[in-house]
Design a protein around this motif. Sequence first.
Motif, mmCIF file in Angstrom:
data_model
loop_
_atom_site.group_PDB
_atom_site.id
_atom_site.type_symbol
_atom_site.label_atom_id
_atom_site.label_comp_id
_atom_site.label_asym_id
_atom_site.label_seq_id
_atom_site.Cartn_x
_atom_site.Cartn_y
_atom_site.Cartn_z
ATOM 1 N N UNK A 113 1.027 -0.984 0.044
ATOM 2 C CA UNK A 113 0.149 -0.138 0.035
ATOM 3 C C UNK A 113 0.892 1.186 0.069
ATOM 4 N N UNK A 114 0.800 2.167 -1.154
ATOM 5 C CA UNK A 114 1.559 3.395 -1.050
ATOM 6 C C UNK A 114 0.821 4.675 -1.056
ATOM 7 N N UNK A 115 -0.411 4.278 -0.151
ATOM 8 C CA UNK A 115 -1.156 5.524 -0.068
ATOM 9 C C UNK A 115 -2.332 5.826 -1.120
ATOM 10 N N UNK A 116 -2.538 5.197 -2.284
ATOM 11 C CA UNK A 116 -3.426 5.375 -3.423
ATOM 12 C C UNK A 116 -4.511 4.585 -3.087
ATOM 13 N N UNK A 117 -5.416 4.451 -3.988
ATOM 14 C CA UNK A 117 -6.516 3.583 -4.019
ATOM 15 C C UNK A 117 -6.306 2.125 -4.388
ATOM 16 N N UNK A 118 -5.105 1.773 -4.989
ATOM 17 C CA UNK A 118 -4.529 0.382 -5.282
ATOM 18 C C UNK A 118 -3.837 -0.491 -4.316
ATOM 19 N N UNK A 119 -4.181 -1.383 -3.928
ATOM 20 C CA UNK A 119 -3.502 -2.318 -2.956
ATOM 21 C C UNK A 119 -2.815 -3.608 -3.744
ATOM 22 N N UNK A 120 -1.667 -3.588 -3.605
ATOM 23 C CA UNK A 120 -0.868 -4.601 -4.214
ATOM 24 C C UNK A 120 -0.962 -6.002 -3.346
ATOM 25 N N UNK A 121 -1.337 -6.998 -3.962
ATOM 26 C CA UNK A 121 -1.101 -8.491 -3.463
ATOM 27 C C UNK A 121 0.310 -8.951 -3.275
ATOM 28 N N UNK A 122 0.622 -8.931 -2.207
ATOM 29 C CA UNK A 122 2.263 -9.451 -1.669
ATOM 30 C C UNK A 122 2.381 -10.868 -2.240
ATOM 31 N N UNK A 123 1.376 -11.662 -2.348
ATOM 32 C CA UNK A 123 1.551 -13.258 -2.926
ATOM 33 C C UNK A 123 1.303 -13.434 -4.196
ATOM 34 N N UNK A 124 1.159 -12.307 -5.064
ATOM 35 C CA UNK A 124 0.768 -12.391 -6.494
ATOM 36 C C UNK A 124 0.673 -11.104 -6.998
ATOM 37 N N UNK A 125 0.351 -11.201 -8.354
ATOM 38 C CA UNK A 125 0.316 -9.767 -9.155
ATOM 39 C C UNK A 125 -0.942 -9.195 -9.374
#
Length: 230
Positions: free
Chosen positions: A30-42
């Motif tokens: 999470x970088x503060x935007x509305x997108x949350x990255x999956x740490x176990x995949x893309x």
Amino acid sequence: KKQIYIMYVGPDIVDDGLIFAVDAGSGRSYDGTTTVNNLAGSNTATLYNGVTYLSINGGVWDFDGTDDYAGLPNSAIPTGNQITMSFWVEVDSIQNSSIIAGSSNGSTQNLNVHLPWGNSTVYFDCGSGVAATSRIQYVPSTAELTGWHNWVFTKNASTGIMKIYLDGTEKSSGSGRTSTIPALTVVNLGRFYTALYYNNGKMANALIYDTALTAAEVTQNYNAQKSRFG
């Protein structure tokens, strides 16, 4: 071995079978935007309607109970027989709410965790069948709904066993829960699969596995992260 960047101190979290992992305190997730990255995949999740970030406990999301939620990729939920879902959460108010929910067609409840419902009961539904083959529940104490806790929900349709764990300890189980998990077309975090039952509380992270973790593995994950929450 996967590199899973969850904030923890102590033993590693279990990564075998981990397919979806998001953490508000991880800059890789999470970088503060509305997108949350999956740490176990893309694949990624999307935050909607102004979910608030708070720096407490290493970083958490605060859902307002009115319209905040996150949309998850359908692939975050495995199909077939087994699943584990783990959440570090703090409940801010008791209301009709879902921490996660999904449907195969937009109208059938195939996955749902009320954490809690308005009667303070935690319900866990998972599968394509009726409640007798897809539901268990647990009535927590007031203390168990106060402050930060780790809730874990597991199902193995092959054995028919569903379980609810709290802070590394089994609290409820059911047998004969043999209905399997169909492919879902909608999955939400922080509300029902339709615009209902919004969660009012804070969430630090969520882990989803395509296996039913053992009691020892649930405890391992709890011990790996508990120091973050006091």
